[in-house]
Write a protein that holds these residues in place. Sequence first.
Motif, PDB file in Angstrom:
ATOM      1  N   ILE A  39       0.867  -1.175   0.000  1.00  0.00           N
ATOM      2  CA  ILE A  39       0.000   0.000   0.000  1.00  0.00           C
ATOM      3  C   ILE A  39       0.908   1.231   0.000  1.00  0.00           C
ATOM      4  O   ILE A  39       1.807   1.354   0.833  1.00  0.00           O
ATOM      5  CB  ILE A  39      -0.957  -0.022   1.195  1.00  0.00           C
ATOM      6  N   VAL A  40       0.663   2.088  -0.992  1.00  0.00           N
ATOM      7  CA  VAL A  40       1.581   3.207  -1.226  1.00  0.00           C
ATOM      8  C   VAL A  40       0.804   4.505  -1.361  1.00  0.00           C
ATOM      9  O   VAL A  40      -0.419   4.499  -1.509  1.00  0.00           O
ATOM     10  CB  VAL A  40       2.399   2.977  -2.523  1.00  0.00           C
ATOM     11  N   ALA A  41       1.534   5.617  -1.324  1.00  0.00           N
ATOM     12  CA  ALA A  41       0.944   6.914  -1.658  1.00  0.00           C
ATOM     13  C   ALA A  41       1.576   7.352  -2.972  1.00  0.00           C
ATOM     14  O   ALA A  41       2.795   7.273  -3.133  1.00  0.00           O
ATOM     15  CB  ALA A  41       1.220   7.929  -0.562  1.00  0.00           C
ATOM     16  N   VAL A  42       0.733   7.758  -3.919  1.00  0.00           N
ATOM     17  CA  VAL A  42       1.254   8.200  -5.216  1.00  0.00           C
ATOM     18  C   VAL A  42       0.614   9.524  -5.601  1.00  0.00           C
ATOM     19  O   VAL A  42      -0.517   9.807  -5.217  1.00  0.00           O
ATOM     20  CB  VAL A  42       0.976   7.158  -6.329  1.00  0.00           C
ATOM     21  N   PRO A  43       1.346  10.345  -6.388  1.00  0.00           N
ATOM     22  CA  PRO A  43       0.723  11.579  -6.862  1.00  0.00           C
ATOM     23  C   PRO A  43      -0.248  11.263  -7.994  1.00  0.00           C
ATOM     24  O   PRO A  43       0.029  10.437  -8.861  1.00  0.00           O
ATOM     25  CB  PRO A  43       1.920  12.390  -7.377  1.00  0.00           C
ATOM     26  N   LEU A  44      -1.404  11.891  -7.945  1.00  0.00           N
ATOM     27  CA  LEU A  44      -2.391  11.741  -9.014  1.00  0.00           C
ATOM     28  C   LEU A  44      -2.937  13.129  -9.268  1.00  0.00           C
ATOM     29  O   LEU A  44      -3.632  13.678  -8.420  1.00  0.00           O
ATOM     30  CB  LEU A  44      -3.495  10.778  -8.585  1.00  0.00           C
ATOM     31  N   GLY A  45      -2.605  13.704 -10.426  1.00  0.00           N
ATOM     32  CA  GLY A  45      -2.955  15.103 -10.650  1.00  0.00           C
ATOM     33  C   GLY A  45      -2.319  15.920  -9.546  1.00  0.00           C
ATOM     34  O   GLY A  45      -1.171  15.678  -9.166  1.00  0.00           O
ATOM     35  N   PRO A  46      -3.052  16.839  -8.977  1.00  0.00           N
ATOM     36  CA  PRO A  46      -2.467  17.680  -7.925  1.00  0.00           C
ATOM     37  C   PRO A  46      -2.465  17.006  -6.553  1.00  0.00           C
ATOM     38  O   PRO A  46      -1.957  17.568  -5.595  1.00  0.00           O
ATOM     39  CB  PRO A  46      -3.401  18.894  -7.910  1.00  0.00           C
ATOM     40  N   ARG A  47      -3.046  15.814  -6.459  1.00  0.00           N
ATOM     41  CA  ARG A  47      -3.239  15.214  -5.136  1.00  0.00           C
ATOM     42  C   ARG A  47      -2.276  14.061  -4.890  1.00  0.00           C
ATOM     43  O   ARG A  47      -1.678  13.529  -5.810  1.00  0.00           O
ATOM     44  CB  ARG A  47      -4.661  14.659  -5.011  1.00  0.00           C
ATOM     45  N   LEU A  48      -2.212  13.692  -3.620  1.00  0.00           N
ATOM     46  CA  LEU A  48      -1.503  12.480  -3.247  1.00  0.00           C
ATOM     47  C   LEU A  48      -2.589  11.495  -2.830  1.00  0.00           C
ATOM     48  O   LEU A  48      -3.410  11.794  -1.974  1.00  0.00           O
ATOM     49  CB  LEU A  48      -0.585  12.792  -2.072  1.00  0.00           C
ATOM     50  N   VAL A  49      -2.614  10.327  -3.476  1.00  0.00           N
ATOM     51  CA  VAL A  49      -3.682   9.373  -3.145  1.00  0.00           C
ATOM     52  C   VAL A  49      -3.074   8.036  -2.730  1.00  0.00           C
ATOM     53  O   VAL A  49      -1.948   7.713  -3.103  1.00  0.00           O
ATOM     54  CB  VAL A  49      -4.628   9.132  -4.347  1.00  0.00           C
ATOM     55  N   PRO A  50      -3.838   7.247  -1.959  1.00  0.00           N
ATOM     56  CA  PRO A  50      -3.358   5.908  -1.634  1.00  0.00           C
ATOM     57  C   PRO A  50      -3.566   4.981  -2.832  1.00  0.00           C
ATOM     58  O   PRO A  50      -4.399   5.261  -3.698  1.00  0.00           O
ATOM     59  CB  PRO A  50      -4.258   5.472  -0.481  1.00  0.00           C
TER      60      PRO A  50
END
Length: 728
Positions: A39-50
């Motif tokens: 389980i990671v955090a990745v940037p998606l557009g302007p956000r950081l999502v799990p």
Amino acid sequence: MKQDSLLAPDTVPVLVPTPSERPYTYAVPQGMHVEPGSIVAVPLGPRLVPGVVWDADHKDDVDAKKLRAVEHVFDCPPLSEETRRFVDWLARYTLAAPGMVARMVLRVPAAFDPEPLTPGLRRTNILPERMTTARERVMETASDGFGWTRSGLAHAAGVSLSVVDGLLKAGSFEEIDLPPVPVVARPDPTFGAAQLSGDQQAAAETIAAPVREGGFSASLLDGVTGSGKTEVYFEAIAAALEKGRQVLVLLPEISLTHSFLERFHDRFGAPPAEWHSDLAPKTRERVWRQVADGRVRVVAGARSALFLPFSDLGLIVVDEEHDPAYKQEERVVYHARDMAVVRGHIGGFPVILSSATPSVETRYNAETGRYRHVKLSRRFAEAALPELATIDMRRTPPARGKFLSPPLVKAVGAAVERGEQAILFLNRRGYAPLTLCRVCGHRFECPDCSSWLVEHRFRGQLLCHHCGHHEPVPEACPECGTLDHLVACGPGIERIAEEVVEAFPDARAIVLSSDMLGGVKRLRLELEAIEKGEVDIVIGTQLVAKGHNFPNMTLVGVVDADLGLANGDPRAAERTFQLLSQVTGRAGRTGKKSLGLIQTFQPEHPAMRAIVSGDADAFYANQIAERERGQLPPFGRLASIIISANSRAEAENHGRALRAAAPSGEIMVLGPAEAPLALIRGRHRFRILVHGPERANMQAFLRALIASAPRPRGSVRVSVDIDPQSFL
Ligand code: ADP
Ligand code: ZN
């Protein structure tokens, strides 16, 4: 197959909780370790999502230089391969975006970080120079060598905090980190095993054996109400616990969990962890995390518990498997009972479906040998099933403006007289399902849905049961302005309660429904009060129909048995049979003679006849034959496409376009037709019904259809419902 050589070696596919059809590729920074399931955090557009690192065959061919990088790996056990395959399978089957299915697993981001350790104290070998009796007590309490919280120790020793602090300063205690507290203690499979009857013992052996052997299998535990199905499947749970595996018990209704939790506790010496929408956020986090860590061994929960990150699931029990509450109709549309079987199949472990009135599909699977069929045909101990009879409403109608017929009123009176309890069951909340103006005929309708507003007199509101819209009950008609001429048409449980109070002013009556103020807590208290005999007459919706054991309940009256037969649903007869069996099954849990009275205008209907005669086998045979004739499930396949939009024309036009795109072949496409619920929350709805033979690949067909139709534009939304249960 894509070639891995095209990819930079340090990239991974990550499934993020969005409507995306596939995982996105991310770069893995040097020194970061990830594996499938991380389980990671990745940037998606302007956000950081799990997100979850997915399996390598999902990788995209992308330019490695443009890739964004995984930002963070959570210190959390990776999702098991079984869970990942389950997500993929469910997405393929329901045509949902895999990301949206993963979202159901990733619901509790706060649980991705480990639970914080609690500061604690432990005794050292050093004795304080000055000893007092208070100090002695503390030393004595902590002599077991275990860690204590500062306040817990002071409390246990019966001293003030300063005594503990003094001992810490004196070196007699040292500071340590305490592990997080488990949400529930470990259940003990040998704790309180019940004395099973001969039948029960045989049934328990049959369903526990596959648990011991391991491997996938599905069993139907098919036993009349009160036969002890719960006690029997507890033995299968014990077998799974003995093997060190985790167990999931699905329950259709959280109100049910109360008595279930107690019985579980009595059997295993500890309660299971609960999982449902009513949990406090902190508890939710801890349960999720401890399920992932494997510290929670048994979860009892609503359908969403299927998406918990079990590390070693070895058994699923689906209680009341026929219950419509297992179908989720929003976002990802799935049936939790069916998906439980899928999860068992993927994980290679047994699944037990339990019911007194199985769904026709499950019953068919049991009869044809796909599922093991385990029957319990008698109630436990001296309890006898209630005597059942219909009351023909054409012959003995209620008094004008009333809803309880004279024979039913008499029976309730007699039960109360004997000091016993009665239930009056009506599956309709509120006071009246329709309110109109006696002068101009104006009907109160929801502004956003095609449904009448239901009067809730206790709250003084008119309420839409589809969208929750509410308005105060006005004094004058909004159409013609006449004062005090609004009439309530038809009964809801509040109105029945009014009738009961009039007829039995001295009886203690209670109204029970899911919209009661005070929520689950209050509901549990009220159910307990009923169990303890503090109530004489219960007026309730389907909430009272399920699972409860009310020892002193000797009369069940069904106010309107025809309610579910009106809407043209192909499962109407089955549903009515199930609901009425369940609700009348609340009577006669002890040795006392009991009675179920069913008010109906159609006593000759097959569902009514099956209930009264108790001949369930004949009813199922008839239902299965009818399904076969119509090539309905399990003999054929169904799917619905629901098209909704802000305007009727947009919805209809898109429905037509979808229909036109349908490939020709053995799968039939019916519609678009305006949905019976044509308007919900301001959105107009059309339905297409897709009907194919059993061998048909409905998913491929629907995918092709949707791909070749124009993309939905503007406010148009398309949702697919595989194996629909509702046709509204
Ligand atoms: P079902 O789920 O089939 O309706 P339950 O498992 O709820 O039946 O059992 C009905 C009642 O009978 C419960 O109160 C249960 O505690 C009791 N009971 C059933 N079997 C036993 C048993 N072997 N020993 C003691 N009590 C039992
Ligand atoms: Zn509404």
